[in-house]
Design a protein around this motif. Structure first.
Motif, PDB file in Angstrom:
ATOM      1  N   ASP A  85       0.823  -1.217   0.000  1.00  0.00           N
ATOM      2  CA  ASP A  85       0.000   0.000   0.000  1.00  0.00           C
ATOM      3  C   ASP A  85       0.856   1.266   0.000  1.00  0.00           C
ATOM      4  O   ASP A  85       0.707   2.139   0.855  1.00  0.00           O
ATOM      5  CB  ASP A  85      -0.998  -0.045   1.167  1.00  0.00           C
ATOM      6  CG  ASP A  85      -1.998  -1.181   0.991  1.00  0.00           C
ATOM      7  OD1 ASP A  85      -3.027  -0.970   0.328  1.00  0.00           O
ATOM      8  OD2 ASP A  85      -1.709  -2.299   1.458  1.00  0.00           O
ATOM      9  N   HIS A 130       0.816   3.428  -2.512  1.00  0.00           N
ATOM     10  CA  HIS A 130      -0.120   4.445  -3.010  1.00  0.00           C
ATOM     11  C   HIS A 130       0.583   5.690  -3.539  1.00  0.00           C
ATOM     12  O   HIS A 130       0.233   6.827  -3.171  1.00  0.00           O
ATOM     13  CB  HIS A 130      -1.155   4.788  -1.937  1.00  0.00           C
ATOM     14  CG  HIS A 130      -2.234   3.747  -1.824  1.00  0.00           C
ATOM     15  ND1 HIS A 130      -3.100   3.450  -2.849  1.00  0.00           N
ATOM     16  CD2 HIS A 130      -2.549   2.892  -0.815  1.00  0.00           C
ATOM     17  CE1 HIS A 130      -3.911   2.475  -2.482  1.00  0.00           C
ATOM     18  NE2 HIS A 130      -3.595   2.108  -1.250  1.00  0.00           N
ATOM     19  N   ASP A 167      -1.150  -2.333  -4.345  1.00  0.00           N
ATOM     20  CA  ASP A 167      -1.578  -0.940  -4.219  1.00  0.00           C
ATOM     21  C   ASP A 167      -0.367  -0.009  -4.332  1.00  0.00           C
ATOM     22  O   ASP A 167      -0.062   0.768  -3.417  1.00  0.00           O
ATOM     23  CB  ASP A 167      -2.389  -0.692  -2.943  1.00  0.00           C
ATOM     24  CG  ASP A 167      -3.882  -0.949  -3.155  1.00  0.00           C
ATOM     25  OD1 ASP A 167      -4.246  -1.488  -4.218  1.00  0.00           O
ATOM     26  OD2 ASP A 167      -4.684  -0.615  -2.265  1.00  0.00           O
ATOM     27  N   HIS A 212      -3.059  -9.485  -1.540  1.00  0.00           N
ATOM     28  CA  HIS A 212      -3.309  -8.090  -1.136  1.00  0.00           C
ATOM     29  C   HIS A 212      -4.423  -8.000  -0.095  1.00  0.00           C
ATOM     30  O   HIS A 212      -4.289  -7.312   0.915  1.00  0.00           O
ATOM     31  CB  HIS A 212      -3.675  -7.244  -2.355  1.00  0.00           C
ATOM     32  CG  HIS A 212      -3.942  -5.810  -1.993  1.00  0.00           C
ATOM     33  ND1 HIS A 212      -2.956  -4.942  -1.591  1.00  0.00           N
ATOM     34  CD2 HIS A 212      -5.103  -5.089  -1.935  1.00  0.00           C
ATOM     35  CE1 HIS A 212      -3.483  -3.758  -1.317  1.00  0.00           C
ATOM     36  NE2 HIS A 212      -4.776  -3.829  -1.510  1.00  0.00           N
ATOM     37  N   HIS A 269      -3.948  -3.957   2.431  1.00  0.00           N
ATOM     38  CA  HIS A 269      -5.266  -3.452   2.041  1.00  0.00           C
ATOM     39  C   HIS A 269      -5.978  -2.626   3.116  1.00  0.00           C
ATOM     40  O   HIS A 269      -6.635  -1.652   2.802  1.00  0.00           O
ATOM     41  CB  HIS A 269      -6.166  -4.604   1.579  1.00  0.00           C
ATOM     42  CG  HIS A 269      -7.456  -4.179   0.959  1.00  0.00           C
ATOM     43  ND1 HIS A 269      -7.548  -3.176   0.003  1.00  0.00           N
ATOM     44  CD2 HIS A 269      -8.741  -4.607   1.151  1.00  0.00           C
ATOM     45  CE1 HIS A 269      -8.823  -3.030  -0.357  1.00  0.00           C
ATOM     46  NE2 HIS A 269      -9.557  -3.867   0.327  1.00  0.00           N
ATOM     47  N   HIS A 322      -4.488  -1.020   5.638  1.00  0.00           N
ATOM     48  CA  HIS A 322      -3.577   0.066   6.049  1.00  0.00           C
ATOM     49  C   HIS A 322      -3.412   0.146   7.564  1.00  0.00           C
ATOM     50  O   HIS A 322      -2.977   1.180   8.089  1.00  0.00           O
ATOM     51  CB  HIS A 322      -4.038   1.426   5.496  1.00  0.00           C
ATOM     52  CG  HIS A 322      -4.112   1.484   3.997  1.00  0.00           C
ATOM     53  ND1 HIS A 322      -3.999   2.659   3.305  1.00  0.00           N
ATOM     54  CD2 HIS A 322      -4.272   0.519   3.057  1.00  0.00           C
ATOM     55  CE1 HIS A 322      -4.107   2.417   1.993  1.00  0.00           C
ATOM     56  NE2 HIS A 322      -4.277   1.113   1.833  1.00  0.00           N
TER      57      HIS A 322
HETATM   58 FE   LIG Z   1      -4.513   0.283  -0.311  1.00  0.00          FE
END
Ligand SMILES: [Fe+2]
Length: 254
Positions: free
Chosen positions: A8, A10, A37, A132, A170, A172
């Motif tokens: 993640d 991002h 992610d 994930h 996923h 966080h």
């Molecule tokens: Fe995410």
């Protein structure tokens, strides 16, 4: 055998650079894997993909990766209110517009799941399963309050045996649990934590013949650079505030 797991990100390049710097500083780490992610919510999708690729970091597709890669109608994120939904759509559309063809095609090719044998596949050592979300969908949130029954059902779906580890992101929010000899590791998030701690999060796992040791790590990064990057882009400024509050502000998603 010591492994690093990052998830993640991002598109938060400053956070990824800080985490990779910390990993580089520990010569005992044999390999790094990502749990998806890579993009969404911040203005460096192509730079993030390029850095992951240049470092040869293998990993799996998050919901953001597979939906950008397939140009799906939305990111598969959960919305808790209409504002959150609106901002999430803005992020997704921005990422679709700005992800290069090369980045999008890399995201589309990421596997759904990876199996690693940290002690080698020639012996009966533990497997490390990387997904994930869950073994069946990358959009399902495997939160810490899930029941033991839910977790054990996932081990059956994943075809795991006692002593194995399943790692996922996923949500966080990092957590770790052992149930009946199965290990469950939520990695937290490098670039968009939601647990109230703004620092970039990742996991170190140590495997030996006897045991599995899981360590949640946090590193400070140049959050001002990340927030400036968001504000200078035409992404919503709310995403900068979200990074600073690490999930305590109202805008979520991802
Ligand atoms: Fe995410």
């Amino acid at each position: 055998m010591k492994l690093a797991l990052i998830s993640d990100i991002h598109a938060n390049l400053p956070a990824l650079e800080a985490v990779l710097g910390a990993i580089d500083g520990d010569s005992a780490i044999a390999a790094t894997y990502h749990l998806g992610d890579l993009v969404g919510y911040a203005p460096w999708p192509n730079e993030t993909v390029a850095l992951i690729r240049s470092r040869g970091i293998a990993g799996v597709a998050g919901n953001y990766d597979s939906t950008v890669g397939s140009r799906y109608k939305h990111c598969g994120c959960r919305y808790e209110d209409p504002l959150q939904e609106q901002l999430s759509h803005l992020s997704f559309e921005w990422t679709l517009r700005h992800a290069s063809q090369s980045s999008a095609s890399y995201l589309a090719r990421l596997p759904f799941r990876m199996d690693v044998r940290p002690l080698g596949g020639h012996g009966p050592g533990p497997s490390l399963v990387l997904v994930h979300g869950t073994p069946t969908l990358n959009t399902v949130y495997w939160t810490e309050d899930r029941s033991d029954d839910f977790c054990l059902k996932m081990t059956t779906l994943a075809g795991m045996k006692r002593g194995d580890v399943i790692a996922f992101g996923h949500t966080h929010k990092p957590w770790y649990r052992e149930i009946d000899g199965f290990h469950f590791v939520n990695t937290g998030s490098v670039g968009r934590p939601k647990d109230g701690d703004w620092r970039a999060g990742f996991i170190l796992i140590d495997f030996d013949e006897e045991r599995v040791a899981v360590h949640h790590e946090r590193v400070e990064y140049d959050i001002a650079r990340a927030c400036d990057g968001i504000r200078k882009s035409d992404l919503p400024d709310d995403f900068a505030e979200y990074l600073r509050s690490a999930g305590r502000s109202m805008v979520s998603g991802g």
